[in-house]
Design an enzyme around this catalytic site. Structure first.
Site, short mmCIF file in Angstrom:
data_model
loop_
_atom_site.label_atom_id
_atom_site.label_comp_id
_atom_site.label_asym_id
_atom_site.label_seq_id
_atom_site.Cartn_x
_atom_site.Cartn_y
_atom_site.Cartn_z
N TYR A 70 0.83 -1.21 0.00
CA TYR A 70 0.00 0.00 0.00
C TYR A 70 0.87 1.26 0.00
O TYR A 70 0.65 2.18 -0.80
CB TYR A 70 -0.92 -0.04 1.23
N GLN A 71 1.86 1.30 0.91
CA GLN A 71 2.66 2.53 1.05
C GLN A 71 3.43 2.81 -0.25
O GLN A 71 3.47 3.95 -0.71
CB GLN A 71 3.68 2.42 2.20
N ASP A 95 0.89 6.72 10.63
CA ASP A 95 1.90 5.70 10.90
C ASP A 95 3.26 6.06 10.32
O ASP A 95 4.29 5.52 10.74
CB ASP A 95 1.44 4.34 10.36
N GLY A 147 -7.42 17.45 7.93
CA GLY A 147 -6.90 17.66 6.58
C GLY A 147 -7.81 18.54 5.75
O GLY A 147 -7.34 19.32 4.92
N ASP A 164 -3.83 9.63 2.61
CA ASP A 164 -3.72 8.29 3.20
C ASP A 164 -4.72 8.23 4.36
O ASP A 164 -4.34 8.31 5.52
CB ASP A 164 -2.29 8.05 3.70
N SER A 166 -8.15 6.92 6.66
CA SER A 166 -8.92 5.75 7.09
C SER A 166 -10.23 5.73 6.31
O SER A 166 -10.47 6.56 5.42
CB SER A 166 -9.13 5.81 8.60
N1 SAM Z 1 -4.88 3.47 4.33
C1 SAM Z 1 -5.00 3.06 5.63
C2 SAM Z 1 -6.30 2.28 5.72
O1 SAM Z 1 -7.22 2.58 4.98
O2 SAM Z 1 -6.39 1.39 6.49
C3 SAM Z 1 -4.98 4.27 6.49
C4 SAM Z 1 -3.78 4.37 7.32
S1 SAM Z 1 -3.50 5.87 8.18
C5 SAM Z 1 -3.23 5.24 9.78
C6 SAM Z 1 -5.07 6.74 8.29
C7 SAM Z 1 -4.95 8.03 9.11
O3 SAM Z 1 -5.88 9.00 8.63
C8 SAM Z 1 -5.24 7.84 10.60
O4 SAM Z 1 -4.07 8.03 11.34
C9 SAM Z 1 -6.31 8.90 10.90
O5 SAM Z 1 -6.16 9.49 12.16
C10 SAM Z 1 -6.09 9.87 9.74
N2 SAM Z 1 -7.26 10.73 9.47
C11 SAM Z 1 -8.57 10.36 9.49
N3 SAM Z 1 -9.34 11.43 9.23
C12 SAM Z 1 -8.52 12.49 9.05
C13 SAM Z 1 -8.72 13.87 8.76
N4 SAM Z 1 -9.97 14.36 8.63
N5 SAM Z 1 -7.64 14.66 8.63
C14 SAM Z 1 -6.39 14.18 8.77
N6 SAM Z 1 -6.12 12.89 9.06
C15 SAM Z 1 -7.18 12.04 9.19
#
Ligand code: SAM
Length: 288
Positions: A70-71, A95, A147, A164, A166
């Site tokens: 993925y990364q 991460d 974001g 990237d 969630s």
């Molecule tokens: N691609 C990976 C997945 O789908 O499983 C995601 C990995 S990464 C850990 C996702 C990150 O997005 C999380 O650390 C989360 O806190 C962050 N995140 C979620 N909503 C966000 C937002 N509105 N602004 C910035 N970061 C956000």
């Protein structure tokens, strides 16, 4: 949210309303960290077969077993598609794995990084040094916040923007909406490219069609790529891309042999092949 996160007889099952009736299970050796942050439940497990695993609100974000797929693809596909990427923005990705990959590009001069939940960064620095090493590069500038709000403060600032995020529940929901994509477009320099986490065309048809429709409406060039990631729902995930010029499916720069040796998934051939979709998925992306 512990009701989404079922540990039964030492097995974690990824039960979620976004993929009803099906769940990936991993045998757990130890729960290393568990805390409800301001935004989400953060759990870090030692699994029996897949190394450490990070889950947010009971949803797998990564395992050490397959995170490279993925990364590497979310970072290197847009970065190699751009002829001269110097200024980069990353939204989410607490991460650090996406940063680790971007840092391999010597032409990159400046990386802004905006993550909503500082606790994800801290947990990753403590338990996932192989990913969180991405924060060590002096080109990386960290902002803690939403974001969607961050992009409102930037205009014509970036060559490549990577989201990237969630899944579209919880804090990530806003990152799947058209207004956010309009904001992303505004942050791009001429020839800029965006790449976002594009979910699964088997399991999240409406979401994929929606993202495809948004990117087609907003960008002169739109594309969608497939990445195999065994521990994501359905065993794969999409990259949703929009470009103001370069073709996302074609590498614009050569990878050096030294860099290729460091990678496990990305190659120039995989870059191009990833955009060849199964017929039903191609129709979904076109019709969205
Ligand atoms: N691609 C990976 C997945 O789908 O499983 C995601 C990995 S990464 C850990 C996702 C990150 O997005 C999380 O650390 C989360 O806190 C962050 N995140 C979620 N909503 C966000 C937002 N509105 N602004 C910035 N970061 C956000």
């Amino acid at each position: 949210m512990d009701n989404l996160n079922k540990l039964m007889k030492g097995w974690f099952s990824e039960v979620c309303a976004l993929w009803p009736g099906v769940a990936l299970s991993l045998e757990i050796e130890q729960l290393l960290y568990s805390k409800k942050s301001k935004f989400q439940q953060i759990d870090l497990y030692q699994t029996k077969s897949h190394g450490k695993m990070l889950a947010l609100d009971g949803i797998i974000q990564l395992t050490e077993f397959d995170e490279f797929a993925y990364q590497e693809m979310l970072a290197h596909v847009p970065l190699f598609a751009h002829p001269d990427p110097r200024n980069i923005l990353v939204i989410g990705g607490g991460d650090g794995g996406i940063l680790r990959e971007i840092n391999r590009h010597g032409c990159v001069e400046h990386i802004d990084f905006c993550e909503i939940d500082e606790d994800v960064i801290l947990v990753s620095k403590e338990f996932l040094p192989g990913l969180a090493c991405g924060f060590d590069d002096p080109r990386v500038h960290v902002y803690i916040g939403d974001g969607n709000e961050f992009v409102k403060t930037k205009t014509a600032a970036y060559d490549v923007v990577i989201v990237d995020s969630s899944d579209p529940i919880g804090p990530g929901e806003i990152l799947f909406q058209k207004a956010f994509y309009e904001g992303l477009k505004k942050t791009l320099k001429p020839n800029g490219i965006i790449a976002t986490q594009g979910e699964s065309f088997f399991l999240h048809k409406a979401c994929v069609a929606n993202l495809a429709g948004i990117t087609r409406d907003l960008f002169p060039v739109q594309a969608y790529a497939l990445v195999m990631v065994p521990t994501y729902p359905g065993g794969h995930i999409g990259l949703c891309m929009g470009s103001l010029g370069p073709d996302p499916a074609t590498p614009a720069r050569r990878i050096t042999p030294a860099m290729q040796d460091q990678l496990q998934y990305y190659t120039p051939d995989i870059h191009q092949a990833a955009f060849v979709l199964p017929h039903f998925a191609a129709k979904l992306v076109k019709a969205g």
